[in-house]
Design a protein around this motif. Structure first.
Motif, short mmCIF file in Angstrom:
data_model
loop_
_atom_site.label_atom_id
_atom_site.label_comp_id
_atom_site.label_asym_id
_atom_site.label_seq_id
_atom_site.Cartn_x
_atom_site.Cartn_y
_atom_site.Cartn_z
N GLN A 1 7.17 6.41 5.78
CA GLN A 1 8.25 6.26 6.62
C GLN A 1 9.43 6.56 6.12
O GLN A 1 10.51 6.77 6.86
N TYR A 2 9.56 6.66 4.82
CA TYR A 2 10.71 7.13 4.04
C TYR A 2 10.90 8.37 3.68
O TYR A 2 9.67 8.98 3.06
N LYS A 3 12.05 9.10 3.64
CA LYS A 3 12.10 10.56 3.28
C LYS A 3 12.05 10.67 1.74
O LYS A 3 11.37 11.55 1.23
N LYS A 4 12.63 9.85 0.90
CA LYS A 4 12.41 9.61 -0.42
C LYS A 4 12.18 8.48 -1.04
O LYS A 4 12.68 7.43 -0.81
N VAL A 5 10.95 8.29 -1.83
CA VAL A 5 10.59 7.20 -2.47
C VAL A 5 10.36 7.26 -4.01
O VAL A 5 9.81 8.37 -4.52
N ILE A 6 10.88 6.68 -4.86
CA ILE A 6 10.72 6.38 -6.22
C ILE A 6 9.74 5.71 -6.43
O ILE A 6 9.83 4.30 -6.25
N HIS A 7 8.30 6.43 -6.98
CA HIS A 7 7.19 5.48 -7.27
C HIS A 7 7.46 5.02 -8.78
O HIS A 7 7.89 5.89 -9.70
N MET A 8 7.21 3.74 -8.66
CA MET A 8 7.53 3.18 -10.34
C MET A 8 6.33 2.03 -10.45
O MET A 8 6.26 1.12 -9.51
N GLU A 9 5.90 2.13 -11.66
CA GLU A 9 5.02 0.91 -11.88
C GLU A 9 5.81 -0.24 -12.25
O GLU A 9 6.97 -0.05 -12.53
N SER B 1 0.82 -1.13 0.29
CA SER B 1 -0.05 0.04 0.10
C SER B 1 0.80 1.37 0.01
O SER B 1 2.14 1.10 0.46
N LEU B 2 0.21 2.43 -0.45
CA LEU B 2 1.14 3.65 -0.38
C LEU B 2 1.33 4.17 0.68
O LEU B 2 2.44 4.80 0.99
#
Length: 112
Positions: A44-52, A38-39
């Motif tokens: 909890q993370y500072k930087k997240v790369i969202h990738m399909e 789930s999104l």
């Protein structure tokens, strides 16, 4: 799961003994990725790369050619260390076939 994940599991990295948690840990460690259900888990993370999954499947290293070749070699070696031999389950919790039967289903039985 998306079609690339289904294809990967039909050919490589089958789930053994129905242990999807162990499979997920193996996948994350093998490819140096983190998967989420789930999104909200990403908060909890500072930087997240969202990738399909499609984009991850099509990812291309933006570095020099020698780094790209090394990256592709790593992916290919990782997959072929874990090719399916007819034991285990895929994402649909159906028994997997061996990798050769999947290649034949995709490309046909003709051999040149």
């Amino acid at each position: 799961g998306s079609w690339p994940m289904h294809l990967i599991l039909d050919m490589w990295m089958a789930v053994h003994d129905g242990d999807f948690a162990a499979w997920r840990a193996f996948m994350e460690q093998s490819f140096c990725i983190r998967t989420f259900d789930s999104l909200e888990e990403t908060e909890q993370y500072k930087k997240v790369i969202h990738m399909e999954t499609r984009d991850l499947f099509m990812y291309r290293n933006k570095g020099p050619l020698n780094q790209y070749i090394e990256f592709q070699g790593h992916i290919i070696r990782t997959l072929f260390r874990s090719y399916n031999n007819g034991i285990g389950l895929n994402m649909r919790k159906q028994p997997v076939k061996d990798m050769c039967s999947v290649l034949n289903a995709i490309f046909g039985n003709e051999q040149h």
